[in-house]
Design an enzyme around this catalytic site. Structure first.
Site, PDB file in Angstrom:
ATOM      1  N   ARG A   1       0.808  -1.238   0.000  1.00  0.00           N
ATOM      2  CA  ARG A   1       0.000   0.000   0.000  1.00  0.00           C
ATOM      3  C   ARG A   1       0.835   1.279   0.000  1.00  0.00           C
ATOM      4  O   ARG A   1       0.351   2.355   0.328  1.00  0.00           O
ATOM      5  CB  ARG A   1      -0.988   0.033   1.164  1.00  0.00           C
ATOM      6  CG  ARG A   1      -1.944  -1.135   1.141  1.00  0.00           C
ATOM      7  CD  ARG A   1      -3.176  -0.876   1.988  1.00  0.00           C
ATOM      8  NE  ARG A   1      -4.055  -2.025   1.936  1.00  0.00           N
ATOM      9  CZ  ARG A   1      -3.998  -3.044   2.778  1.00  0.00           C
ATOM     10  NH1 ARG A   1      -3.124  -3.051   3.766  1.00  0.00           N
ATOM     11  NH2 ARG A   1      -4.829  -4.051   2.659  1.00  0.00           N
TER      12      ARG A   1
ATOM     13  N   HIS B   1       6.888   8.663 -27.352  1.00  0.00           N
ATOM     14  CA  HIS B   1       5.792   9.406 -26.713  1.00  0.00           C
ATOM     15  C   HIS B   1       5.830  10.888 -27.120  1.00  0.00           C
ATOM     16  O   HIS B   1       4.828  11.455 -27.560  1.00  0.00           O
ATOM     17  CB  HIS B   1       5.904   9.249 -25.193  1.00  0.00           C
ATOM     18  CG  HIS B   1       4.930  10.083 -24.425  1.00  0.00           C
ATOM     19  ND1 HIS B   1       3.588   9.813 -24.383  1.00  0.00           N
ATOM     20  CD2 HIS B   1       5.112  11.217 -23.672  1.00  0.00           C
ATOM     21  CE1 HIS B   1       2.977  10.724 -23.636  1.00  0.00           C
ATOM     22  NE2 HIS B   1       3.879  11.581 -23.199  1.00  0.00           N
TER      23      HIS B   1
HETATM   24  P1  NAD Z   1      11.777   6.097 -22.160  1.00  0.00           P
HETATM   25  O1  NAD Z   1      11.674   5.972 -20.705  1.00  0.00           O
HETATM   26  O2  NAD Z   1      11.392   4.947 -23.009  1.00  0.00           O
HETATM   27  O3  NAD Z   1      13.280   6.512 -22.516  1.00  0.00           O
HETATM   28  C1  NAD Z   1      13.635   6.714 -23.836  1.00  0.00           C
HETATM   29  C2  NAD Z   1      14.869   5.876 -24.234  1.00  0.00           C
HETATM   30  O4  NAD Z   1      16.042   6.485 -23.718  1.00  0.00           O
HETATM   31  C3  NAD Z   1      14.866   4.464 -23.720  1.00  0.00           C
HETATM   32  O5  NAD Z   1      15.394   3.606 -24.704  1.00  0.00           O
HETATM   33  C4  NAD Z   1      15.800   4.537 -22.530  1.00  0.00           C
HETATM   34  O6  NAD Z   1      16.387   3.300 -22.213  1.00  0.00           O
HETATM   35  C5  NAD Z   1      16.821   5.499 -23.021  1.00  0.00           C
HETATM   36  N1  NAD Z   1      17.550   6.249 -22.025  1.00  0.00           N
HETATM   37  C6  NAD Z   1      17.091   6.747 -20.859  1.00  0.00           C
HETATM   38  N2  NAD Z   1      18.024   7.531 -20.293  1.00  0.00           N
HETATM   39  C7  NAD Z   1      19.099   7.495 -21.095  1.00  0.00           C
HETATM   40  C8  NAD Z   1      20.373   8.112 -21.043  1.00  0.00           C
HETATM   41  N3  NAD Z   1      20.704   8.990 -20.089  1.00  0.00           N
HETATM   42  N4  NAD Z   1      21.264   7.840 -22.027  1.00  0.00           N
HETATM   43  C9  NAD Z   1      20.913   7.001 -23.042  1.00  0.00           C
HETATM   44  N5  NAD Z   1      19.721   6.415 -23.169  1.00  0.00           N
HETATM   45  C10 NAD Z   1      18.819   6.677 -22.191  1.00  0.00           C
HETATM   46  O7  NAD Z   1      10.934   7.352 -22.693  1.00  0.00           O
HETATM   47  P2  NAD Z   1      10.698   8.817 -22.120  1.00  0.00           P
HETATM   48  O8  NAD Z   1      10.524   9.662 -23.302  1.00  0.00           O
HETATM   49  O9  NAD Z   1      11.699   9.176 -21.104  1.00  0.00           O
HETATM   50  O10 NAD Z   1       9.305   8.684 -21.342  1.00  0.00           O
HETATM   51  C11 NAD Z   1       8.113   8.390 -22.019  1.00  0.00           C
HETATM   52  C12 NAD Z   1       7.138   7.823 -21.024  1.00  0.00           C
HETATM   53  O11 NAD Z   1       6.856   8.786 -20.022  1.00  0.00           O
HETATM   54  C13 NAD Z   1       5.814   7.434 -21.633  1.00  0.00           C
HETATM   55  O12 NAD Z   1       5.436   6.171 -21.170  1.00  0.00           O
HETATM   56  C14 NAD Z   1       4.864   8.490 -21.114  1.00  0.00           C
HETATM   57  O13 NAD Z   1       3.553   8.024 -20.996  1.00  0.00           O
HETATM   58  C15 NAD Z   1       5.460   8.802 -19.775  1.00  0.00           C
HETATM   59  N6  NAD Z   1       5.108  10.119 -19.252  1.00  0.00           N
HETATM   60  C16 NAD Z   1       4.648  10.182 -17.993  1.00  0.00           C
HETATM   61  C17 NAD Z   1       4.338  11.397 -17.436  1.00  0.00           C
HETATM   62  C18 NAD Z   1       3.907  11.478 -16.011  1.00  0.00           C
HETATM   63  O14 NAD Z   1       3.499  12.550 -15.576  1.00  0.00           O
HETATM   64  N7  NAD Z   1       4.016  10.409 -15.246  1.00  0.00           N
HETATM   65  C19 NAD Z   1       4.497  12.573 -18.180  1.00  0.00           C
HETATM   66  C20 NAD Z   1       4.966  12.472 -19.479  1.00  0.00           C
HETATM   67  C21 NAD Z   1       5.277  11.229 -20.015  1.00  0.00           C
END
Ligand code: NAD
Ligand code: GLY
Length: 364
Positions: free
Chosen positions: A118, A262
């Protein structure tokens, strides 16, 4: 180091932004109030940064869960993997889950932390630009369902967000651009002077100019922190953060969480929201052109993916957390820097927007 506070009463927490924070002795540990720590990361980020974080937690019982990389693994199965590991290692509720990665890891790890016995303590160490400017702040956690994006989740605030800008050095250009889509979003929804600044400085950001990136991260986080402080659980103004998301989530779901990032889906979605706003007589055509120009300059998509028909996107848009009584609500723009949530739009206008941005149609 910059510090921004997310003001949420007894759930308030700092966002720390700076170069080299992961190497700063004692910094991460300052926000860990337990002996047991579960670091959740993925196969890409682990070889880059896991050791740096583990070595800063000396003396604590540190375990790790390394998930496969990708949006398509943002599932209940991945979340279950974390929970199973915590049970196997006899983690008590008094433990800390650390998310080390992009938004996908942050969202899954946060949800596991929200659910394990939780709720446990939770720390965000975002490693993509998108996670640093958006997903690590505000406590939204979730996993996807085959039928809808982020459909299973919880609000669960972290105890701190530690943003080391150095980690962006290893992030590829496509991911950086996807993060910039969410940065542009803040300018569009509530900060027209920031949008003006972005228009002038977008090339510097694309060239990874350090000062410009830190400024963009800081202003984005300030905007997000203010919105979250006003409306933690999204009963009002927080919904504005979803500009372009009803379109974008439909694209992501339609593509089965593959091919498009995204931020890319959000970019195309924001332009469609702008186009619809113009059709409704709110936004000027000049502003729609400015939005299209900055997205194109950033190298982001501005049309629907070829694989998705406008009709399919329209159908998928109905599965949205803002939908009420079968009605779609959209975030639309009154002007650059002023967004509203509304269902007061003509269905035909929405269909015309989707047709307009259909790649198939455009190439005819
Ligand atoms: P992601 O987490 O898939 O990361 C993108 C890529 O970059 C991945 O292949 C990852 O392994 C790689 N990566 C991460 N850090 C790295 C680094 N420092 N060096 C090299 N590679 C690296 O994608 P994202 O764009 O970070 O996040 C998208 C997700 O976030 C979606 O699922 C979306 O729905 C979510 N999101 C959530 C919120 C929220 O408020 N919770 C807001 C916006 C987006
Ligand atoms: N990214 C949308 C929100 O945090 O509310």
């Amino acid at each position: 180091m910059k510090e921004i506070k997310v003001e949420l009463g007894d759930k308030s927490y700092p966002i720390l932004i700076g170069s080299g924070l992961l190497r700063e002795h004692g910094l991460i540990k300052k926000f860990v109030n337990s002996q047991q720590v579960m670091i959740v990361t993925n196969e890409t980020v682990a070889p880059l940064y896991l050791e740096r974080v583990v070595s800063n937690l000396a003396g604590l019982t540190v375990k790790t869960t390394i998930l496969p990389d990708g949006e398509r693994f943002k599932t209940l199965d991945s979340m279950n993997e974390i929970i199973t590991a915590m049970l196997r290692y006899h983690f008590s509720r008094n433990c800390t889950v650390i998310a080390l990665g992009g938004g996908v890891i942050g969202d899954i790890a946060g949800f596991a932390s929200a659910c394990y016995q939780r709720g446990t303590a939770f720390l965000q160490i975002p490693t993509t630009l998108l996670a640093q400017v958006d997903s690590s702040v505000g406590g939204k956690t979730a996993v996807n369902h085959k039928l809808g994006k982020n459909m299973i989740g919880a609000f669960h605030q972290p105890s701190a967000v530690i943003t080391d800008t150095d980690v962006l050095d290893t992030l590829d250009d496509r991911q950086l651009k996807a993060g910039l889509a969410e940065v542009i979003k803040y300018g569009l929804i509530r900060d027209s002077s920031f949008f003006d600044w972005l228009e002038t400085n977008i090339e510097k950001l694309l060239d990874r100019d350090f000062e410009s990136l830190v400024y963009a991260i800081e202003i984005s986080c300030r905007n997000k922190a203010e919105i979250v402080a006003m409306d933690e659980k999204e009963s009002g103004i927080r919904a504005l953060l979803n500009l372009g998301h009803t379109f974008g989530h439909a694209i992501e779901t339609g593509l089965e969480y593959m091919d498009w990032l995204h931020g890319e889906a959000i970019a195309a979605g924001m332009l469609m929201a702008a186009d619809l706003s113009e059709r409704l007589g709110w936004l000027s055509i000049n502003d729609v052109n400015r939005i299209e120009a900055i997205l194109l300059q950033t190298g982001l998509p501005v049309t629907l993916p070829e694989a998705l028909s406008p009709e399919k996107v329209r159908q998928l848009m109905a599965v949205d957390k803002k939908a009420r009584n079968g009605q779609i609500y959209l975030v639309l723009l009154k002007q650059i820097g002023k967004a509203i949530v509304t269902n007061d739009f003509d269905d035909n206008a929405l269909d015309m927007t989707l047709q307009q941005y259909s790649r198939e149609k455009r190439s005819n």
